[in-house]
Design a protein around this motif. Structure first.
Motif, PDB file in Angstrom:
ATOM      1  N   GLY A  37       2.742  -2.342 -16.723  1.00  0.00           N
ATOM      2  CA  GLY A  37       3.531  -2.526 -15.501  1.00  0.00           C
ATOM      3  C   GLY A  37       2.649  -2.673 -14.278  1.00  0.00           C
ATOM      4  N   LYS A  38       3.131  -3.468 -13.343  1.00  0.00           N
ATOM      5  CA  LYS A  38       2.341  -3.776 -12.155  1.00  0.00           C
ATOM      6  C   LYS A  38       2.687  -2.889 -10.957  1.00  0.00           C
ATOM      7  N   ASN A  39       3.745  -2.094 -11.076  1.00  0.00           N
ATOM      8  CA  ASN A  39       4.177  -1.241  -9.955  1.00  0.00           C
ATOM      9  C   ASN A  39       4.376   0.197 -10.422  1.00  0.00           C
ATOM     10  N   LEU A  40       3.436   0.710 -11.169  1.00  0.00           N
ATOM     11  CA  LEU A  40       3.580   2.054 -11.744  1.00  0.00           C
ATOM     12  C   LEU A  40       2.977   3.142 -10.862  1.00  0.00           C
ATOM     13  N   PHE A  41       2.286   2.760  -9.789  1.00  0.00           N
ATOM     14  CA  PHE A  41       1.555   3.757  -9.010  1.00  0.00           C
ATOM     15  C   PHE A  41       1.947   3.753  -7.531  1.00  0.00           C
ATOM     16  N   GLU A  42       3.193   3.400  -7.239  1.00  0.00           N
ATOM     17  CA  GLU A  42       3.629   3.360  -5.835  1.00  0.00           C
ATOM     18  C   GLU A  42       3.593   4.738  -5.191  1.00  0.00           C
ATOM     19  N   ALA A  43       3.994   5.775  -5.927  1.00  0.00           N
ATOM     20  CA  ALA A  43       3.947   7.134  -5.384  1.00  0.00           C
ATOM     21  C   ALA A  43       2.512   7.531  -5.060  1.00  0.00           C
ATOM     22  N   GLU A  44       1.582   7.194  -5.964  1.00  0.00           N
ATOM     23  CA  GLU A  44       0.179   7.506  -5.716  1.00  0.00           C
ATOM     24  C   GLU A  44      -0.361   6.727  -4.512  1.00  0.00           C
ATOM     25  N   PHE A  45       0.014   5.456  -4.427  1.00  0.00           N
ATOM     26  CA  PHE A  45      -0.383   4.653  -3.267  1.00  0.00           C
ATOM     27  C   PHE A  45       0.134   5.276  -1.975  1.00  0.00           C
ATOM     28  N   LEU A  46       1.398   5.709  -1.981  1.00  0.00           N
ATOM     29  CA  LEU A  46       1.990   6.301  -0.784  1.00  0.00           C
ATOM     30  C   LEU A  46       1.273   7.598  -0.414  1.00  0.00           C
ATOM     31  N   GLY A  47       1.014   8.431  -1.414  1.00  0.00           N
ATOM     32  CA  GLY A  47       0.310   9.681  -1.142  1.00  0.00           C
ATOM     33  C   GLY A  47      -1.059   9.440  -0.530  1.00  0.00           C
ATOM     34  N   ALA A  48      -1.777   8.448  -1.049  1.00  0.00           N
ATOM     35  CA  ALA A  48      -3.111   8.128  -0.520  1.00  0.00           C
ATOM     36  C   ALA A  48      -3.014   7.612   0.914  1.00  0.00           C
ATOM     37  N   GLN A  49      -1.983   6.810   1.208  1.00  0.00           N
ATOM     38  CA  GLN A  49      -1.828   6.297   2.563  1.00  0.00           C
ATOM     39  C   GLN A  49      -1.504   7.423   3.541  1.00  0.00           C
ATOM     40  N   LEU A  50      -0.592   8.311   3.148  1.00  0.00           N
ATOM     41  CA  LEU A  50      -0.237   9.436   4.029  1.00  0.00           C
ATOM     42  C   LEU A  50      -1.470  10.284   4.336  1.00  0.00           C
ATOM     43  N   LYS A  51      -2.299  10.507   3.315  1.00  0.00           N
ATOM     44  CA  LYS A  51      -3.525  11.290   3.509  1.00  0.00           C
ATOM     45  C   LYS A  51      -4.480  10.559   4.452  1.00  0.00           C
ATOM     46  N   ARG A  52      -4.615   9.250   4.252  1.00  0.00           N
ATOM     47  CA  ARG A  52      -5.509   8.443   5.096  1.00  0.00           C
ATOM     48  C   ARG A  52      -5.063   8.454   6.557  1.00  0.00           C
ATOM     49  N   LEU A  53      -3.735   8.516   6.770  1.00  0.00           N
ATOM     50  CA  LEU A  53      -3.178   8.536   8.124  1.00  0.00           C
ATOM     51  C   LEU A  53      -3.159   9.942   8.722  1.00  0.00           C
ATOM     52  N   GLY A  54      -3.592  10.937   7.935  1.00  0.00           N
ATOM     53  CA  GLY A  54      -3.638  12.312   8.434  1.00  0.00           C
ATOM     54  C   GLY A  54      -2.274  12.954   8.582  1.00  0.00           C
ATOM     55  N   LEU A  55      -1.309  12.525   7.750  1.00  0.00           N
ATOM     56  CA  LEU A  55       0.053  13.049   7.843  1.00  0.00           C
ATOM     57  C   LEU A  55       0.262  14.165   6.829  1.00  0.00           C
ATOM     58  N   ASN A  56       0.643  15.328   7.331  1.00  0.00           N
ATOM     59  CA  ASN A  56       0.927  16.459   6.461  1.00  0.00           C
ATOM     60  C   ASN A  56       2.445  16.612   6.350  1.00  0.00           C
TER      61      ASN A  56
END
Length: 514
Positions: A300-319
């Motif tokens: 599958g090509k969209n199996l890691f959307e949750a992981e992508f979102l978590g990484a983005q939130l961390k990169r943006l400094g959002l807790n």
């Protein structure tokens, strides 16, 4: 021409003789009744186009008569006429689906206006809509020759959608065909515009909000100080959003409605992953090679959307307290709806809802869906029917009760493809009908936007010599082998991945709970 037949019910009908003569002079046919039972007898024996009904009558009251008439013929318009302005009478009458409500004394012109509103409305609206569009047609034609910014294209597309929905209501086929030709011309010009400017949108920051910048630029500002439900409805076109906007307005008021642009390819694995990662496909491959899948990779090509979102939130400094849910079946939707109160403490609840995507794919696979969604009007209607009966609506209702902010958006739109464009590639060439990536692609230069150096449009390369091509307008790619069967099978189906107004200009709507 057939005379319009009116039944007028009033226990003091003799006092209304001047009104009756006035209407007869205008060409209407009048039948009178002095009570409720007499009116019901007339309705059973004769066809009427409309009923004027006095509310205050001895024997069967007006409201009782109204109820009986509706049981006999629910579609017969009834105009209630009464001396009383008491609120409960108005509410009773409106609840019984009256066509109009007049308070005595009425004058003949009030009656005439009510007749035109209820019986001649469709013709009057049709004539006015046609006249307005004929005037607007010339302006749209002029705009098409001068539009040269993404903002202007967004406004022009919204204008075309507005007129499509207006003309759809009056069913004027000739006007609709003119609009369709304008949409074809608009997509042709839009494809040229994208071809000229798309590469620069990644470089100078002067372009529209694109998929990979959507979260940071448009979603993030809405998260401050409010618990938010983010709904990404896969494959949702702008006109489909407009189709069910009124349903949502029962629970939410619109704070803002904007458009943003899907990246190319306008396909789920590229555009939706870009939303959740906040990265271009090229950067996703570089930063998260374990999560990114190219077209030819297994799985599958969209199996890691949750992981992508978590990484983005961390990169943006959002807790934040957040959860991600993907709904791909009725059962999953019902389960989330049933347990939605568990989301009440989340700062962000993100939901990907796959129904529209499944609908467009099933239209290709199932003959019954091809019948139900044979054109854009039917496609909108089917989307509305789904939404009104879906767990998603229940989820939105529960979010409203919890006082959550609601964001509705999508990853890309879709277009009804009409004409084939021949392409030749090797076995490693991707399968999508609106874009191709691979080595040694042969194609018609005029019918595609070609990215021979994928990195310039922030796309990864499957091999050193891979390129991408994107179909313009309403074209779809077809191989020479078994060409006629392939073209017949896919023509007039909904596809995505290429360049069109419908695929690229997509809604982003922020709503607040009522």
């Amino acid at each position: 021409m057939k005379k319009i037949s009116i039944l007028w019910v009033d226990d003091e009908i003799d006092l209304l003789k001047p009104h009756i003569l006035f209407l007869e002079s205008k060409g209407y046919r009048l039948t009178t009744a002095q009570g409720g039972q007499e009116a019901l007898d007339e309705v059973e024996q004769h066809p009427f186009d409309i009923v004027f009904l006095d509310e205050n009558m001895p024997g069967l009251s007006g409201l009782e008569t109204l109820s009986e008439i509706k049981q006999r013929d629910a579609s017969l318009p009834v105009v209630m006429i009464t001396k009383s302005e008491e609120e409960y009478i108005m509410e009773e009458a409106i609840g019984s689906k009256i066509a109009d409500y007049l308070i005595k004394p009425v004058n003949p012109h009030q009656i005439l206006l009510s007749l035109k509103k209820n019986l001649d409305n469709s013709r009057l609206v049709s004539e006015r809509t046609t006249a307005n569009y004929q005037q607007e047609f010339r302006k749209i034609a002029m705009d098409l020759s001068t539009v040269n910014s993404y903002e202007e294209w967004t406004e022009l597309y919204k204008k075309l959608m507005y007129w499509e929905l207006q003309l759809e209501e009056i069913e004027d086929q000739s006007m609709f065909e003119i609009l369709e030709s304008q949409k074809v011309e608009a997509n042709s010009q839009f494809s040229k515009f994208v071809d000229r400017h798309y590469r620069s949108w990644f470089q100078d920051g002067t372009g529209p909000v694109l998929s990979h910048s959507l979260f940071k630029k448009m979603i993030l500002p809405e998260l401050k100080g409010s618990k938010t439900l983010l709904v990404v409805i896969d494959n949702l076109r702008y006109d489909q959003w407009l189709a069910f906007e009124d349903v949502i307005s029962n629970f939410y008021r619109k704070k803002s409605e904007e458009a943003y642009f899907s990246i190319l390819p306008t396909a789920t694995q590229y555009a939706r992953n870009a939303i959740f990662s906040g990265l271009t496909p090229l950067d996703m491959e570089k930063r998260h090679p374990d999560w990114w899948k190219n077209d030819t990779d297994e799985g599958g090509k969209n199996l890691f959307e949750a992981e992508f979102l978590g990484a983005q939130l961390k990169r943006l400094g959002l807790n934040l307290n957040w959860e991600y849910h993907k709904i791909s079946s009725l059962k999953q939707g019902k389960q989330l709806a049933q347990n939605f109160n568990a989301q009440k403490d989340n700062d962000l609840t993100a939901i990907v809802y796959n129904f529209v995507d499944m609908l467009s794919h099933s239209k290709t696979e199932m003959e019954v869906i091809k019948e139900l969604a044979s054109n854009d009007k039917a496609y909108r209607s089917l989307t509305l029917s789904w939404f009104k009966n879906s767990p998603l609506l229940e989820i939105i209702q529960k979010a409203q009760v919890l006082g959550m902010k609601l964001i509705i958006t999508t990853d890309h739109g879709t277009i009804n493809v009409k004409q084939p464009s021949k392409v030749i590639g090797d076995r490693e060439t991707s399968l999508n009908l609106r874009y191709k990536t691979g080595r040694s692609l042969s194609y018609n230069d005029k019918e595609v936007l070609a990215a021979k150096d994928p990195a310039k449009v922030h796309l990864p390369s499957i091999t050193m010599s891979s390129s991408y091509i994107f179909a313009k307008n309403d074209l779809f790619f077809a191989y020479p082998n078994n060409y006629n069967h392939y073209v017949s099978y896919y023509r007039n189906t909904y596809q995505h991945g290429g360049i069109s107004l419908e695929e690229m200009i997509i809604p982003f709507v922020v709503l607040e709970a009522k």
